[in-house]
Design a protein around this motif. Sequence first.
Motif, PDB file in Angstrom:
ATOM      1  N   TRP A  47      -9.984  -3.327  -8.986  1.00 38.36           N
ATOM      2  CA  TRP A  47     -11.053  -2.965  -8.050  1.00 38.36           C
ATOM      3  C   TRP A  47     -12.219  -3.953  -8.068  1.00 38.36           C
ATOM      4  N   PRO A  48     -12.723  -4.372  -9.246  1.00 39.92           N
ATOM      5  CA  PRO A  48     -13.825  -5.341  -9.251  1.00 39.92           C
ATOM      6  C   PRO A  48     -13.452  -6.661  -8.561  1.00 39.92           C
ATOM      7  N   ILE A 104      -6.753  -2.022   2.814  1.00 39.05           N
ATOM      8  CA  ILE A 104      -6.521  -2.242   1.383  1.00 39.05           C
ATOM      9  C   ILE A 104      -7.605  -1.561   0.558  1.00 39.05           C
ATOM     10  N   ALA A 105      -8.855  -1.725   0.951  1.00 37.23           N
ATOM     11  CA  ALA A 105      -9.955  -1.089   0.206  1.00 37.23           C
ATOM     12  C   ALA A 105      -9.833   0.432   0.261  1.00 37.23           C
ATOM     13  N   ALA A 123       0.829  -1.210   0.000  1.00 44.42           N
ATOM     14  CA  ALA A 123       0.000   0.000   0.000  1.00 44.42           C
ATOM     15  C   ALA A 123       0.864   1.262   0.000  1.00 44.42           C
ATOM     16  N   ALA A 124       1.926   1.257   0.775  1.00 54.84           N
ATOM     17  CA  ALA A 124       2.822   2.415   0.813  1.00 54.84           C
ATOM     18  C   ALA A 124       3.586   2.553  -0.501  1.00 54.84           C
ATOM     19  N   ASP A 180      -2.795 -10.199  -0.823  1.00 58.87           N
ATOM     20  CA  ASP A 180      -2.551 -10.078   0.616  1.00 58.87           C
ATOM     21  C   ASP A 180      -3.805  -9.825   1.445  1.00 58.87           C
ATOM     22  N   VAL A 181      -4.978  -9.760   0.824  1.00 54.03           N
ATOM     23  CA  VAL A 181      -6.203  -9.418   1.558  1.00 54.03           C
ATOM     24  C   VAL A 181      -6.508 -10.460   2.632  1.00 54.03           C
ATOM     25  N   THR A 182      -6.726  -9.957   3.848  1.00 51.11           N
ATOM     26  CA  THR A 182      -7.186 -10.786   4.965  1.00 51.11           C
ATOM     27  C   THR A 182      -8.325 -10.037   5.651  1.00 51.11           C
TER      28      THR A 182
END
Length: 104
Positions: free
Chosen positions: A93-94, A76-77, A42-43, A67-69
């Motif tokens: 995004w979708p 993240i969103a 993200a950074a 990496d989504v948890t």
Amino acid sequence: ALESSFRESHDAKLSIDDFDPGVVEAVLKYAYTCEIEFVDAAAVLGLAHRYEMPSLVAVCAQQMLEDVTAENVAKIASTMNVYLQHEEVAKVWPKLKEIIGRDP
């Protein structure tokens, strides 16, 4: 910035003080090698967007999807939403919405 009328072009020096040094190092390594070792995707996305590095933005967005948890989905969103106008982020995004929708 180094080829414009900004101070950086006269000094031939670019100062990035608002990102962690590990993030800056990861972006510089990518710029020279096209290889990335993620500290924080993200950074890195934020810095890649700032310096108009679309291939790195795409890599970051994809890494963030992987990496989504449940613990980090909001971050993240939120991060992707900030950069949603970028074509490479808009492409994933979708898929993020799909991941969020199937995991209650």
